[in-house]
Design a protein around this motif. Structure first.
Motif, mmCIF file in Angstrom:
data_model
loop_
_atom_site.group_PDB
_atom_site.id
_atom_site.type_symbol
_atom_site.label_atom_id
_atom_site.label_comp_id
_atom_site.label_asym_id
_atom_site.label_seq_id
_atom_site.Cartn_x
_atom_site.Cartn_y
_atom_site.Cartn_z
ATOM 1 N N LYS A 141 -1.530 -13.086 -1.318
ATOM 2 C CA LYS A 141 -1.148 -11.957 -2.010
ATOM 3 C C LYS A 141 -2.159 -11.213 -3.159
ATOM 4 O O LYS A 141 -2.375 -9.848 -2.995
ATOM 5 C CB LYS A 141 0.155 -12.244 -2.734
ATOM 6 N N TYR A 142 -2.733 -12.084 -3.871
ATOM 7 C CA TYR A 142 -3.620 -11.608 -4.828
ATOM 8 C C TYR A 142 -4.746 -10.865 -3.830
ATOM 9 O O TYR A 142 -5.501 -9.904 -4.180
ATOM 10 C CB TYR A 142 -4.328 -12.609 -5.690
ATOM 11 N N GLU A 143 -5.116 -11.626 -2.918
ATOM 12 C CA GLU A 143 -6.408 -10.812 -2.240
ATOM 13 C C GLU A 143 -5.961 -9.630 -1.561
ATOM 14 O O GLU A 143 -6.819 -8.848 -1.236
ATOM 15 C CB GLU A 143 -6.843 -12.146 -1.132
ATOM 16 N N ARG A 144 -4.576 -9.603 -0.827
ATOM 17 C CA ARG A 144 -4.292 -8.186 -0.369
ATOM 18 C C ARG A 144 -4.215 -7.109 -1.499
ATOM 19 O O ARG A 144 -4.578 -6.145 -1.149
ATOM 20 C CB ARG A 144 -2.761 -8.425 -0.197
ATOM 21 N N LEU A 145 -4.117 -7.405 -2.925
ATOM 22 C CA LEU A 145 -4.085 -6.475 -3.782
ATOM 23 C C LEU A 145 -5.406 -5.726 -3.887
ATOM 24 O O LEU A 145 -5.650 -4.814 -4.090
ATOM 25 C CB LEU A 145 -3.665 -7.131 -5.210
ATOM 26 N N GLU A 185 0.776 -1.099 0.019
ATOM 27 C CA GLU A 185 -0.024 -0.075 -0.065
ATOM 28 C C GLU A 185 0.906 1.307 0.142
ATOM 29 O O GLU A 185 0.478 2.323 0.544
ATOM 30 C CB GLU A 185 -0.898 0.017 1.031
ATOM 31 N N GLU A 186 1.883 1.211 -0.786
ATOM 32 C CA GLU A 186 3.051 2.423 -1.149
ATOM 33 C C GLU A 186 2.280 2.880 -2.372
ATOM 34 O O GLU A 186 3.032 2.438 -3.252
ATOM 35 C CB GLU A 186 4.374 1.867 -0.832
ATOM 36 N N LEU A 187 1.431 3.911 -2.195
ATOM 37 C CA LEU A 187 0.917 4.567 -3.484
ATOM 38 C C LEU A 187 1.336 5.839 -3.619
ATOM 39 O O LEU A 187 1.357 6.560 -2.686
ATOM 40 C CB LEU A 187 -0.589 4.238 -3.412
ATOM 41 N N ILE A 188 1.790 6.154 -4.787
ATOM 42 C CA ILE A 188 2.100 7.586 -5.038
ATOM 43 C C ILE A 188 0.921 8.536 -5.795
ATOM 44 O O ILE A 188 0.295 7.899 -6.652
ATOM 45 C CB ILE A 188 3.248 7.538 -5.947
ATOM 46 N N ASP A 189 0.590 9.549 -5.149
ATOM 47 C CA ASP A 189 -0.379 10.560 -5.801
ATOM 48 C C ASP A 189 0.465 11.195 -6.926
ATOM 49 O O ASP A 189 0.908 12.224 -6.714
ATOM 50 C CB ASP A 189 -0.779 11.499 -4.935
ATOM 51 N N THR A 190 0.102 10.713 -8.118
ATOM 52 C CA THR A 190 0.717 11.830 -9.232
ATOM 53 C C THR A 190 0.258 12.795 -9.687
ATOM 54 O O THR A 190 0.624 13.853 -10.321
ATOM 55 C CB THR A 190 0.493 10.752 -10.644
ATOM 56 N N GLY A 191 -1.112 13.104 -8.857
ATOM 57 C CA GLY A 191 -1.767 14.520 -8.953
ATOM 58 C C GLY A 191 -0.975 15.611 -8.350
ATOM 59 O O GLY A 191 -1.266 16.723 -8.798
ATOM 60 N N ARG A 238 -2.302 8.683 2.023
ATOM 61 C CA ARG A 238 -2.220 8.026 3.245
ATOM 62 C C ARG A 238 -2.599 6.583 3.210
ATOM 63 O O ARG A 238 -3.684 6.088 2.505
ATOM 64 C CB ARG A 238 -3.321 8.844 4.042
ATOM 65 N N LYS A 239 -2.263 5.584 4.121
ATOM 66 C CA LYS A 239 -2.512 4.331 4.003
ATOM 67 C C LYS A 239 -3.566 4.215 4.715
ATOM 68 O O LYS A 239 -3.938 4.644 5.587
ATOM 69 C CB LYS A 239 -1.335 3.314 4.747
ATOM 70 N N ARG A 240 -4.684 3.165 4.335
ATOM 71 C CA ARG A 240 -5.861 2.896 4.957
ATOM 72 C C ARG A 240 -5.892 1.618 5.568
ATOM 73 O O ARG A 240 -7.054 1.183 6.035
ATOM 74 C CB ARG A 240 -7.067 3.103 3.712
ATOM 75 N N LEU A 241 -4.855 0.649 5.296
ATOM 76 C CA LEU A 241 -5.129 -0.726 5.669
ATOM 77 C C LEU A 241 -3.590 -0.903 6.845
ATOM 78 O O LEU A 241 -2.915 -0.194 6.708
ATOM 79 C CB LEU A 241 -4.780 -1.647 4.481
ATOM 80 N N PRO A 242 -3.769 -2.084 7.518
ATOM 81 C CA PRO A 242 -2.921 -2.492 8.447
ATOM 82 C C PRO A 242 -1.524 -2.800 7.320
ATOM 83 O O PRO A 242 -1.747 -3.108 6.358
ATOM 84 C CB PRO A 242 -3.403 -3.801 9.045
ATOM 85 N N ASP A 243 -0.451 -2.680 7.966
ATOM 86 C CA ASP A 243 0.851 -2.946 7.204
ATOM 87 C C ASP A 243 0.814 -4.568 6.745
ATOM 88 O O ASP A 243 0.437 -5.229 7.495
ATOM 89 C CB ASP A 243 2.067 -2.751 8.063
ATOM 90 N N TRP A 244 1.247 -4.839 5.602
ATOM 91 C CA TRP A 244 1.179 -6.061 4.976
ATOM 92 C C TRP A 244 2.524 -6.678 5.270
ATOM 93 O O TRP A 244 3.902 -6.196 5.171
ATOM 94 C CB TRP A 244 1.301 -5.891 3.432
ATOM 95 N N ILE A 245 2.602 -8.001 5.818
ATOM 96 C CA ILE A 245 3.748 -8.765 6.276
ATOM 97 C C ILE A 245 3.708 -9.764 5.251
ATOM 98 O O ILE A 245 3.168 -10.849 5.378
ATOM 99 C CB ILE A 245 3.854 -9.295 7.591
ATOM 100 N N GLY A 246 4.840 -9.716 4.241
ATOM 101 C CA GLY A 246 4.693 -10.887 3.155
ATOM 102 C C GLY A 246 6.138 -11.333 2.910
ATOM 103 O O GLY A 246 7.274 -10.691 3.346
#
Length: 426
Positions: A97-101, A57-63, A418-426
């Motif tokens: 992992k797919y379900e996490r996506l 959930e490390e997403l960049i806002d290109t806006g 901003r992250k909206r989910l718990p951290d992913w441990i994978g």
């Protein structure tokens, strides 16, 4: 494959991610994706470091980026948002992992997923699409073509290849002039290592550097042909005796008769499960020196082949931009599980167009060099190969240069949402 067009204005967010080894023009595709989406009022997020960014959930806002910065991406090499070599396994093996996506997509209202990469990336996009359908989540997945190796199925060529091919041909021609100047008292054999694990497209592109049998490269070693050391030595010796020197281009993936790679780095497997290669040029150089006694120089351009934006092909740039635009158009039209591919309609004059191909016909299919492209003796390209390759390296598209004499490339802010989910441990 669903191609039913949406009748309402597009809703939701578009997520773009880069995958695998980057190219001189992958950022041009990113630029086209963002500009096209902006024109349609669609928000674009980018995954930091490819599919890992989506999972984390490390997403960049290109806006947050200016229009000028997004335009500058078109002449900037590398991967602006970061890429990674991570291949997800089957839906069964990597289901978590797919379900996490999907959880991440839901959390950020992602309705369009554009994955810019090669065969493995097309496969991932296809699997994500299938899982979304299983959960009845409205998601359109598009594979966007990119590979230096030019080994994607269906598409006539692949954005990223043309520029690497141009760099290869130019570098071989320039190096050959150097070798020719020194051959009388110094180097007799020069070995250039080209990328290409199973497909010899880049090695073949080196053939554009010369027109006749006595022009460099004098020998090209393709992974599509078994490497015969005795025949190679004989060809090198005959060339040096006839021309005075010999320029060799070897694909990193050449194999011996037993099927083993001639140059295996001994580093095991990479994250895609591929044998780690490297060093075929140094290996061949050592063997030629020992067997024939010639002074030999070799080079491993490696990343230089795929990062040389200053020598990009104009054709390649135009195609990289075109697939980016079409990827967004296909996504907003609801064309799920497809890839925008390049279709050649004429050789002379060169003409091409973009069409949609089902990901099922692209994912995990590999396009190798046709036998008709390799000379009968196995050491060079044919006129058919030249007709195919030449248009792909045509035209210049240099970046702007600054007063310091260096290209003016852009570095984005890459501000995270901003992250909206718990951290992913994978």
């Amino acid at each position: 494959m669903s191609t039913r067009a949406r009748k309402t204005a597009p809703t939701g967010t578009l997520l773009y991610a880069q995958s695998g080894g980057v190219t001189a023009v992958i950022n041009a595709t990113a630029s086209a994706v963002i500009e096209t989406a902006r024109a349609r009022k669609v928000r674009v997020l980018a995954a930091r470091n490819g599919i890992l960014g989506a999972l984390r959930e490390e997403l960049i806002d290109t806006g947050k980026e200016s229009a000028a910065a997004i335009r500058a991406l078109a002449h900037t090499p590398g991967g602006a948002f970061g890429s990674c070599r991570v291949k997800l396994k089957s839906l069964e093996e990597d289901r978590a992992k797919y379900e996490r996506l999907l959880e991440v997509f839901r959390a950020h209202d992602v309705r369009y997923f554009l994955y810019n990469g090669g065969n493995d990336s097309a496969d991932t996009a296809l699997k994500v699409s299938r899982l979304a359908a299983e959960f009845d989540y409205p998601l359109t997945c598009i594979g966007v073509p990119k590979t230096v190796d030019n080994d994607l199925a269906v598409t006539d060529c692949c954005p990223g290849f043309g520029s690497a091919a141009k760099y290869t041909a130019v570098s071989v021609r320039e190096a050959a002039l150097d070798v020719a100047a020194m051959a009388d008292t110094s180097t007799k054999v020069f070995v250039y290592e080209a990328m290409g694990r199973h497909a010899g497209w880049l090695a073949a592109a080196a053939g554009l550097a010369g027109q006749s049998l006595d022009d460099a490269p004098h020998i090209i070693l393709f992974p599509e042909r078994v490497y015969d050391e005795a025949a190679f030595f004989a060809k090198v010796k005959a060339t040096v005796e006839r021309v005075g020197y010999c320029v060799v281009v070897a694909s990193e993936g050449i194999r011996s008769a037993d099927g083993g790679f001639v140059a295996d780095a001994g580093a095991g497997k990479d994250s895609f499960g591929h044998t780690q290669l490297g060093g075929v040029a140094s290996h061949l150089a050592g063997r030629v020196k020992d067997a024939l006694g010639y002074k030999v120089h070799w080079t491993l351009p490696d990343y230089l082949q795929r990062s040389a934006r200053h020598l990009a092909s104009k054709t390649d740039l135009e195609q990289a931009l075109a697939v980016g635009r079409k990827a967004v158009e296909f996504a907003l039209a609801g064309m799920n599980s497809v890839m925008p591919v390049i279709v050649r309609t004429a050789d002379a004059p060169y003409r091409w167009k973009i069409e949609a191909a089902p990901l099922t016909k692209v994912a995990n299919h590999e396009k190798t060099m046709p036998a008709s492209f390799i000379r009968k003796d196995g050491f060079g390209i044919t006129p058919a190969a030249r007709r195919y390759l030449e248009p792909l390296v045509r035209g210049e598209a240099p970046p702007p240069f600054g007063r310091d004499g260096l290209p003016k490339y852009v570095v984005l802010k890459n501000q995270a949402v901003r992250k909206r989910l718990p951290d992913w441990i994978g």
